[in-house]
Design a protein around this motif. Structure first.
Motif, PDB file in Angstrom:
ATOM      1  N   LYS A  54       0.817  -1.216   0.000  1.00 13.05           N
ATOM      2  CA  LYS A  54       0.000   0.000   0.000  1.00 13.05           C
ATOM      3  C   LYS A  54       0.853   1.270   0.000  1.00 13.05           C
ATOM      4  O   LYS A  54       0.356   2.352  -0.318  1.00 13.05           O
ATOM      5  CB  LYS A  54      -0.962   0.011   1.202  1.00 13.05           C
ATOM      6  N   SER A  80      -6.400   0.082   7.237  1.00  9.19           N
ATOM      7  CA  SER A  80      -7.216   1.297   7.267  1.00  9.19           C
ATOM      8  C   SER A  80      -6.333   2.543   7.216  1.00  9.19           C
ATOM      9  O   SER A  80      -5.188   2.519   7.678  1.00  9.19           O
ATOM     10  CB  SER A  80      -8.069   1.325   8.541  1.00  9.19           C
ATOM     11  N   PRO A  81      -6.855   3.644   6.667  1.00 11.90           N
ATOM     12  CA  PRO A  81      -6.090   4.898   6.659  1.00 11.90           C
ATOM     13  C   PRO A  81      -5.779   5.366   8.077  1.00 11.90           C
ATOM     14  O   PRO A  81      -6.572   5.157   9.006  1.00 11.90           O
ATOM     15  CB  PRO A  81      -7.034   5.879   5.956  1.00 11.90           C
ATOM     16  N   ASP A  85      -2.928  10.178   7.054  1.00 16.03           N
ATOM     17  CA  ASP A  85      -3.415  10.071   5.677  1.00 16.03           C
ATOM     18  C   ASP A  85      -4.486  11.118   5.391  1.00 16.03           C
ATOM     19  O   ASP A  85      -4.652  11.542   4.239  1.00 16.03           O
ATOM     20  CB  ASP A  85      -3.981   8.671   5.413  1.00 16.03           C
ATOM     21  N   TYR A 247      -8.780   5.455   0.632  1.00 15.01           N
ATOM     22  CA  TYR A 247      -7.867   6.425   1.234  1.00 15.01           C
ATOM     23  C   TYR A 247      -8.156   7.834   0.734  1.00 15.01           C
ATOM     24  O   TYR A 247      -8.526   8.025  -0.434  1.00 15.01           O
ATOM     25  CB  TYR A 247      -6.416   6.055   0.915  1.00 15.01           C
ATOM     26  N   SER A 249      -7.566  11.274  -0.917  1.00 19.71           N
ATOM     27  CA  SER A 249      -6.695  11.573  -2.055  1.00 19.71           C
ATOM     28  C   SER A 249      -6.941  12.990  -2.549  1.00 19.71           C
ATOM     29  O   SER A 249      -8.072  13.499  -2.494  1.00 19.71           O
ATOM     30  CB  SER A 249      -6.951  10.573  -3.183  1.00 19.71           C
TER      31      SER A 249
END
Length: 368
Positions: A54, A80-81, A85, A247, A249
């Motif tokens: 990842k 998990s984020p 993040d 996630y 972005s």
């Protein structure tokens, strides 16, 4: 498959780094070489390979599949984020999904992957599953690259305590000739080329035993021209999705806007503090406008020149500091985030205090 067993096993044989880490590093090196955007790990177990992958910036979709849902569920939270993040969203998008199911079954959710990894998987398959495996992976999924690793039985005599198989759940363990024969026939049937390598070098003088873990890398010879035949394609999902994480972005407008606003305010604050230090040197005359003087501790030579040539100097007027948006946009990070000056204006509209004509960020010194 069983990481605890792998760790104990590699400690006995004193592989450095441990054998499972060598296998994971092999996959990571392959990812860095071919830059796949979509990667699926079949037999993902505790998700340790997915956790490593990842962080590979080229990957936008990660999927894991395993027949044992409980093992995945124990570790899936590690995919998990994290808070960081959300504080610092990546420029790429990333979706991670885990599925519960068998590699002997076809499911449309596993179509479209560039790379499929099967690390220490096939030796856990019963004979009927092993027979279906090539058609599912190479015929139905048909990724550009497939990586398969499996124990090399010729290495077993060099391993203390190994009587028959290395793990109680193994249904078989092939020698080098058996694995290569199976892989070559599979490659021939589905139009792939295949190369053989491995990890876990044998002791000096025992080179004929080969690698402890043997690896086959399959590359599809011809680009896929279309989807599998409708008769071969399942009409409904057969896997159960047990986990999915999307996630944050910068491709998402809301995260991009937050990042741009933060960077605009941060950049404007830097310029303001530099300007105010000059303001204090010349006294506190409210009628005088103090222009910004580019400095190496705030601007590069190029940016300083840009500010002066385009008449974009920030200034103090009374109790207010004006930092032109054009100056802020000239900073590399802001420029990269927005792309165009028009987009910068759009993203900060209504979120940052601007001058009446909308050309500058305004700070009120008294309020601060």
């Amino acid at each position: 498959m069983d990481k605890n067993f792998q760790e104990e096993f590699t400690q006995i044989t004193r592989f450095k780094p441990p054998l499972y880490k060598q296998r994971h590093q092999f996959v990571k090196d392959l990812v860095e070489k071919y830059k796949p955007k979509k990667v699926a790990d079949l037999g993902c177990a505790d998700c340790s390979l997915l956790r490593m992958l990842k962080f590979c910036s080229c990957i936008e979709v990660l999927a894991g599949l395993d027949i044992c849902a409980n093992v995945m569920k124990e570790k899936m939270h590690t995919l998990s984020p994290l808070p960081v993040d959300y504080l610092q969203p990546s420029e790429r998008s990333l979706t991670v999904t885990l599925h519960h199911g068998s590699v002997a079954h076809k499911d449309p959710c596993m179509l479209g992957f560039d790379l499929v990894t099967c690390i220490e998987l096939i030796e856990h398959l019963e004979e009927p599953e092993l027979k279906k495996f090539p058609e599912v992976v190479f015929g139905f999924m048909a990724p550009s690259i497939v990586v398969i690793s499996t124990p090399n039985s010729e290495f077993n005599p060099l391993l203390p305590g190994v009587m028959l198989y290395r793990h109680p759940d193994h249904k078989f363990e092939w020698n080098q000739a058996q694995f290569q024969s199976w892989a070559l026939e599979t490659a021939r049937c589905y139009d792939y080329s295949v190369e053989f390598t491995g990890v876990g070098h044998p002791p000096t003088g025992m080179e004929k035993a080969g690698f402890c873990t043997q690896i086959a890398v399959f590359i599809r010879k011809y680009p896929q021209t279309g989807e599998p035949l409708q008769s071969e394609k399942p009409t409904e999902a057969v896997y159960k999705t047990v986990f999915k994480a999307v996630y944050p972005s910068l491709k998402d407008e809301k995260y991009l806007q937050n990042a741009v606003i933060s960077e605009v305010i941060f950049t404007a604050q830097i310029i303001k503090h530099r300007l105010m230090s000059k303001h204090e040197e010349y006294g506190n005359d409210p009628e005088r406008k103090f222009k910004f003087q580019p400095s190496m501790d705030c601007f590069s030579d190029y940016l300083g020149k840009l500010v002066v040539e385009n008449n974009m100097e920030p200034f103090v007027s009374g109790n207010e500091v004006y930092v032109p948006l054009a100056t802020i946009f000239s900073f590399p990070k802001v420029n990269r985030l927005c792309g165009t000056f028009e987009k910068l204006c759009k993203l900060i509209a209504g979120k940052v205090t601007l001058s009446s004509d909308g050309s500058a960020v305004v700070f009120n010194i008294e309020h601060e």
